[in-house]
Design a protein around this motif. Structure first.
Motif, PDB file in Angstrom:
ATOM      1  N   THR A 165      68.976  24.420 -13.211  1.00 31.44           N
ATOM      2  CA  THR A 165      68.419  25.524 -12.423  1.00 31.44           C
ATOM      3  C   THR A 165      69.255  26.779 -12.589  1.00 31.44           C
ATOM      4  OG1 THR A 165      67.474  24.023 -10.774  1.00 31.44           O
ATOM      5  CG2 THR A 165      67.873  26.299 -10.083  1.00 31.44           C
ATOM      6  N   LEU A 166      70.573  26.649 -12.533  1.00 29.03           N
ATOM      7  CA  LEU A 166      71.446  27.819 -12.702  1.00 29.03           C
ATOM      8  C   LEU A 166      71.277  28.425 -14.096  1.00 29.03           C
ATOM      9  CD1 LEU A 166      74.757  26.690 -10.947  1.00 29.03           C
ATOM     10  CD2 LEU A 166      72.876  28.054 -10.011  1.00 29.03           C
ATOM     11  N   ALA A 167      71.131  27.573 -15.112  1.00 25.52           N
ATOM     12  CA  ALA A 167      70.935  28.088 -16.468  1.00 25.52           C
ATOM     13  C   ALA A 167      69.628  28.866 -16.571  1.00 25.52           C
ATOM     14  CB  ALA A 167      70.945  26.930 -17.466  1.00 25.52           C
ATOM     15  N   ARG A 168      68.558  28.359 -15.926  1.00 30.67           N
ATOM     16  CA  ARG A 168      67.268  29.060 -15.957  1.00 30.67           C
ATOM     17  C   ARG A 168      67.351  30.383 -15.211  1.00 30.67           C
ATOM     18  NH1 ARG A 168      65.137  24.007 -14.664  1.00 30.67           N
ATOM     19  NH2 ARG A 168      64.523  24.715 -12.593  1.00 30.67           N
ATOM     20  N   GLY A 173      67.169  35.999 -15.199  1.00 30.10           N
ATOM     21  CA  GLY A 173      67.726  37.194 -14.592  1.00 30.10           C
ATOM     22  C   GLY A 173      67.506  37.292 -13.104  1.00 30.10           C
ATOM     23  N   PHE A 174      66.761  36.376 -12.532  1.00 34.34           N
ATOM     24  CA  PHE A 174      66.541  36.393 -11.084  1.00 34.34           C
ATOM     25  C   PHE A 174      66.262  34.977 -10.600  1.00 34.34           C
ATOM     26  CE2 PHE A 174      62.344  37.144 -12.939  1.00 34.34           C
ATOM     27  CZ  PHE A 174      61.510  36.302 -12.215  1.00 34.34           C
ATOM     28  N   ASP A 175      66.451  34.766  -9.301  1.00 36.04           N
ATOM     29  CA  ASP A 175      66.268  33.459  -8.673  1.00 36.04           C
ATOM     30  C   ASP A 175      65.043  33.497  -7.782  1.00 36.04           C
ATOM     31  OD1 ASP A 175      66.682  30.890  -7.619  1.00 36.04           O
ATOM     32  OD2 ASP A 175      67.999  31.633  -6.038  1.00 36.04           O
ATOM     33  N   VAL A 176      64.336  32.366  -7.709  1.00 38.85           N
ATOM     34  CA  VAL A 176      63.203  32.219  -6.793  1.00 38.85           C
ATOM     35  C   VAL A 176      63.509  31.053  -5.868  1.00 38.85           C
ATOM     36  CG1 VAL A 176      60.727  31.852  -6.566  1.00 38.85           C
ATOM     37  CG2 VAL A 176      61.623  33.045  -8.581  1.00 38.85           C
ATOM     38  N   ASP A 177      63.482  31.304  -4.579  1.00 40.34           N
ATOM     39  CA  ASP A 177      63.844  30.294  -3.587  1.00 40.34           C
ATOM     40  C   ASP A 177      62.656  30.028  -2.678  1.00 40.34           C
ATOM     41  OD1 ASP A 177      65.050  28.602  -1.807  1.00 40.34           O
ATOM     42  OD2 ASP A 177      66.391  30.092  -0.944  1.00 40.34           O
ATOM     43  N   GLY A 178      62.280  28.765  -2.578  1.00 35.49           N
ATOM     44  CA  GLY A 178      61.171  28.394  -1.704  1.00 35.49           C
ATOM     45  C   GLY A 178      61.612  27.837  -0.372  1.00 35.49           C
ATOM     46  N   THR A 179      62.901  27.926  -0.073  1.00 31.55           N
ATOM     47  CA  THR A 179      63.426  27.385   1.182  1.00 31.55           C
ATOM     48  C   THR A 179      63.061  28.308   2.340  1.00 31.55           C
ATOM     49  OG1 THR A 179      65.305  26.496  -0.056  1.00 31.55           O
ATOM     50  CG2 THR A 179      65.473  26.521   2.350  1.00 31.55           C
ATOM     51  N   SER A 180      62.273  27.811   3.264  1.00 31.43           N
ATOM     52  CA  SER A 180      61.877  28.629   4.409  1.00 31.43           C
ATOM     53  C   SER A 180      63.074  28.870   5.313  1.00 31.43           C
ATOM     54  CB  SER A 180      60.775  27.930   5.208  1.00 31.43           C
ATOM     55  OG  SER A 180      61.304  26.802   5.881  1.00 31.43           O
ATOM     56  N   PRO A 181      63.041  29.928   6.143  1.00 33.20           N
ATOM     57  CA  PRO A 181      64.148  30.162   7.079  1.00 33.20           C
ATOM     58  C   PRO A 181      64.436  28.970   7.985  1.00 33.20           C
ATOM     59  CG  PRO A 181      62.775  32.113   6.936  1.00 33.20           C
ATOM     60  CD  PRO A 181      62.060  31.037   6.164  1.00 33.20           C
ATOM     61  N   ALA A 182      63.372  28.263   8.417  1.00 30.97           N
ATOM     62  CA  ALA A 182      63.586  27.114   9.301  1.00 30.97           C
ATOM     63  C   ALA A 182      64.347  26.005   8.569  1.00 30.97           C
ATOM     64  CB  ALA A 182      62.245  26.586   9.814  1.00 30.97           C
ATOM     65  N   VAL A 183      63.942  25.725   7.325  1.00 30.11           N
ATOM     66  CA  VAL A 183      64.631  24.697   6.541  1.00 30.11           C
ATOM     67  C   VAL A 183      66.050  25.140   6.225  1.00 30.11           C
ATOM     68  CG1 VAL A 183      64.660  23.511   4.310  1.00 30.11           C
ATOM     69  CG2 VAL A 183      62.521  23.739   5.573  1.00 30.11           C
ATOM     70  N   ALA A 184      66.217  26.433   5.931  1.00 24.19           N
ATOM     71  CA  ALA A 184      67.553  26.953   5.629  1.00 24.19           C
ATOM     72  C   ALA A 184      68.483  26.799   6.820  1.00 24.19           C
ATOM     73  CB  ALA A 184      67.454  28.416   5.211  1.00 24.19           C
ATOM     74  N   ARG A 185      67.968  27.060   8.014  1.00 25.87           N
ATOM     75  CA  ARG A 185      68.806  26.889   9.212  1.00 25.87           C
ATOM     76  C   ARG A 185      69.179  25.421   9.406  1.00 25.87           C
ATOM     77  NH1 ARG A 185      65.568  31.253  11.201  1.00 25.87           N
ATOM     78  NH2 ARG A 185      63.976  29.832  11.976  1.00 25.87           N
ATOM     79  N   ALA A 186      68.223  24.527   9.118  1.00 23.68           N
ATOM     80  CA  ALA A 186      68.520  23.094   9.232  1.00 23.68           C
ATOM     81  C   ALA A 186      69.566  22.675   8.206  1.00 23.68           C
ATOM     82  CB  ALA A 186      67.237  22.281   9.044  1.00 23.68           C
ATOM     83  N   ALA A 187      69.448  23.199   6.974  1.00 27.32           N
ATOM     84  CA  ALA A 187      70.440  22.895   5.942  1.00 27.32           C
ATOM     85  C   ALA A 187      71.808  23.422   6.333  1.00 27.32           C
ATOM     86  CB  ALA A 187      69.995  23.495   4.612  1.00 27.32           C
ATOM     87  N   ASN A 188      71.820  24.614   6.936  1.00 27.71           N
ATOM     88  CA  ASN A 188      73.078  25.192   7.401  1.00 27.71           C
ATOM     89  C   ASN A 188      73.711  24.296   8.464  1.00 27.71           C
ATOM     90  OD1 ASN A 188      75.170  26.943   7.832  1.00 27.71           O
ATOM     91  ND2 ASN A 188      73.963  28.517   8.839  1.00 27.71           N
ATOM     92  N   ARG A 262      52.859  37.395  -9.642  1.00 31.41           N
ATOM     93  CA  ARG A 262      53.391  38.288  -8.610  1.00 31.41           C
ATOM     94  C   ARG A 262      54.900  38.101  -8.467  1.00 31.41           C
ATOM     95  NH1 ARG A 262      52.951  43.074  -5.966  1.00 31.41           N
ATOM     96  NH2 ARG A 262      53.286  42.887  -3.703  1.00 31.41           N
ATOM     97  N   VAL A 263      55.356  36.854  -8.510  1.00 30.75           N
ATOM     98  CA  VAL A 263      56.791  36.580  -8.439  1.00 30.75           C
ATOM     99  C   VAL A 263      57.511  37.238  -9.609  1.00 30.75           C
ATOM    100  CG1 VAL A 263      58.545  34.767  -8.516  1.00 30.75           C
ATOM    101  CG2 VAL A 263      56.448  34.415  -7.191  1.00 30.75           C
ATOM    102  N   GLU A 264      56.915  37.147 -10.803  1.00 31.06           N
ATOM    103  CA  GLU A 264      57.523  37.754 -11.986  1.00 31.06           C
ATOM    104  C   GLU A 264      57.624  39.269 -11.840  1.00 31.06           C
ATOM    105  OE1 GLU A 264      59.162  37.244 -15.909  1.00 31.06           O
ATOM    106  OE2 GLU A 264      58.598  35.800 -14.356  1.00 31.06           O
ATOM    107  N   THR A 265      56.595  39.874 -11.266  1.00 25.47           N
ATOM    108  CA  THR A 265      56.612  41.330 -11.048  1.00 25.47           C
ATOM    109  C   THR A 265      57.763  41.729 -10.131  1.00 25.47           C
ATOM    110  OG1 THR A 265      54.218  41.521 -11.368  1.00 25.47           O
ATOM    111  CG2 THR A 265      55.305  43.276 -10.120  1.00 25.47           C
ATOM    112  N   ILE A 266      57.922  40.990  -9.031  1.00 27.80           N
ATOM    113  CA  ILE A 266      59.015  41.284  -8.095  1.00 27.80           C
ATOM    114  C   ILE A 266      60.361  41.055  -8.770  1.00 27.80           C
ATOM    115  CG2 ILE A 266      60.104  40.617  -5.917  1.00 27.80           C
ATOM    116  CD1 ILE A 266      57.303  39.834  -4.909  1.00 27.80           C
ATOM    117  N   GLY A 267      60.476  39.959  -9.507  1.00 31.25           N
ATOM    118  CA  GLY A 267      61.737  39.645 -10.162  1.00 31.25           C
ATOM    119  C   GLY A 267      62.153  40.699 -11.171  1.00 31.25           C
ATOM    120  N   LYS A 268      61.216  41.165 -11.975  1.00 31.50           N
ATOM    121  CA  LYS A 268      61.545  42.187 -12.975  1.00 31.50           C
ATOM    122  C   LYS A 268      61.901  43.511 -12.310  1.00 31.50           C
ATOM    123  CE  LYS A 268      59.008  40.230 -16.872  1.00 31.50           C
ATOM    124  NZ  LYS A 268      57.894  40.400 -17.833  1.00 31.50           N
ATOM    125  N   ARG A 269      61.243  43.810 -11.203  1.00 32.55           N
ATOM    126  CA  ARG A 269      61.589  45.036 -10.473  1.00 32.55           C
ATOM    127  C   ARG A 269      63.006  44.940  -9.902  1.00 32.55           C
ATOM    128  NH1 ARG A 269      63.327  48.829  -8.601  1.00 32.55           N
ATOM    129  NH2 ARG A 269      62.389  50.384  -7.178  1.00 32.55           N
TER     130      ARG A 269
END
Length: 292
Positions: A165-168, A173-188, A262-269
């Motif tokens: 994943t880090l190599a990709r 040039g950019f990262d895409v994260d699907g972790t919702s804030p609720a899941v992120a808080r639980a992981a934290n 759409r994700v690619e557009t945001i990432g390139k921007r």
């Protein structure tokens, strides 16, 4: 960090918390688990330096003007001001919230959040999967491995997947994260429980290990070409320092399902925005170097 130094930092951080709560000696001592004598000694020194002031009427403490030069030095760091401006522009352009994240030791902190309420207001996030891939992807080999091992110390398959994943991310040039804030808080929370500060039974530690693996893999996007719309919590790109390492992360937070295009557009921007910030900061740094 030594224990006495940690106590000073903890008091400053406590007084810097957002909100209108005003704290007395006893409040600070109770909140941080310090003795009255220790609290009194530290606050006396901080007041002498002007870093903290005491209200003579209600006997409460607040941060003082002695910290202004420190704050000014922080605000003049390369990248930071321009990244905050870029976050505002990205919010206006895409209609999603945008953020600036910095790494502080083994933690991450969102230092600017535009277009919404920060999921972690003032809190530090552990620099461990699933957090901070945009830092790890451009870090040294040793630091990348350390980041991976924080989530996959006993799981070779997860370690390999994180490395891929880090190599990709670096290649794209950019990262895409699907972790919702609720899941992120639980992981934290899981990371906090398993920090080593509390002795846990073996069965509880094994359960936390399984949860950490689940949380780590949950945010991985499906990179297949025909993938449908997917939940996207953040699209993130690094502002690189002169060594080619990540100085900070600039992110857009859709928090909705998006098609890959759409994700690619945001990432390139984001790549264009962060590259411009890195280039201008590098030029400014060269112009400030003494000649001869």
């Amino acid at each position: 960090m030594s224990a006495p130094t940690s106590r000073v930092v903890e008091i400053i951080e406590l007084l810097a918390r957002p909100g209108d709560t005003r704290l007395r000696y006893s409040d600070i001592a109770r909140e941080l688990g310090l003795t009255q004598a220790t609290t009194h000694a530290i606050l006396t020194t901080l007041c002498d330096r002007g870093w903290v002031i005491r209200d003579l009427v209600d006997k409460t403490f607040t941060l003082g003007p002695g910290l202004v030069p420190v704050a000014a030095a922080v605000n003049t760091r390369p990248f930071v001001d321009e990244a905050r401006v870029a976050a505002v522009e990205l919010t206006a352009e895409f209609g999603y919230a945008a953020s600036v994240t910095e790494k502080l030791g083994d933690s991450l902190q969102i230092t600017a959040f535009e277009g919404g309420e920060s999921p972690w207001p003032g809190d530090r996030i552990p620099y461990a999967p699933p957090f901070g891939a945009g830092f790890a992807a451009w870090d040294t080999d040793a630091e990348r491995q350390a980041w991976i091992q924080r989530a996959a110390s006993s799981n070779a398959a997860i370690a390999e997947r994180l490395a891929d994943t880090l190599a990709r991310i670096r290649e794209r040039g950019f990262d895409v994260d699907g972790t919702s804030p609720a899941v992120a808080r639980a992981a934290n929370l899981v990371g906090t429980l398993d920090s080593g500060a509390i002795a846990l039974p073996q069965n509880v530690r094994e359960m936390l290990d399984r949860l950490r693996v689940e949380f780590t893999t949950m945010g991985f996007p499906d990179d297949s070409a025909d993938s449908p719309n997917q939940p996207v919590a953040a699209v993130t790109a690094p502002v690189l320092d002169r060594h080619g390492h990540t100085a900070l992360l600039l992110a857009v937070h859709p928090l909705v399902d998006l098609p890959p295009r759409r994700v690619e557009t945001i990432g390139k921007r984001l790549i264009r925005a962060t590259a411009a910030i890195s280039g201008r900061a590098a030029g400014s740094s060269r112009s400030r170097r003494p000649s001869g």
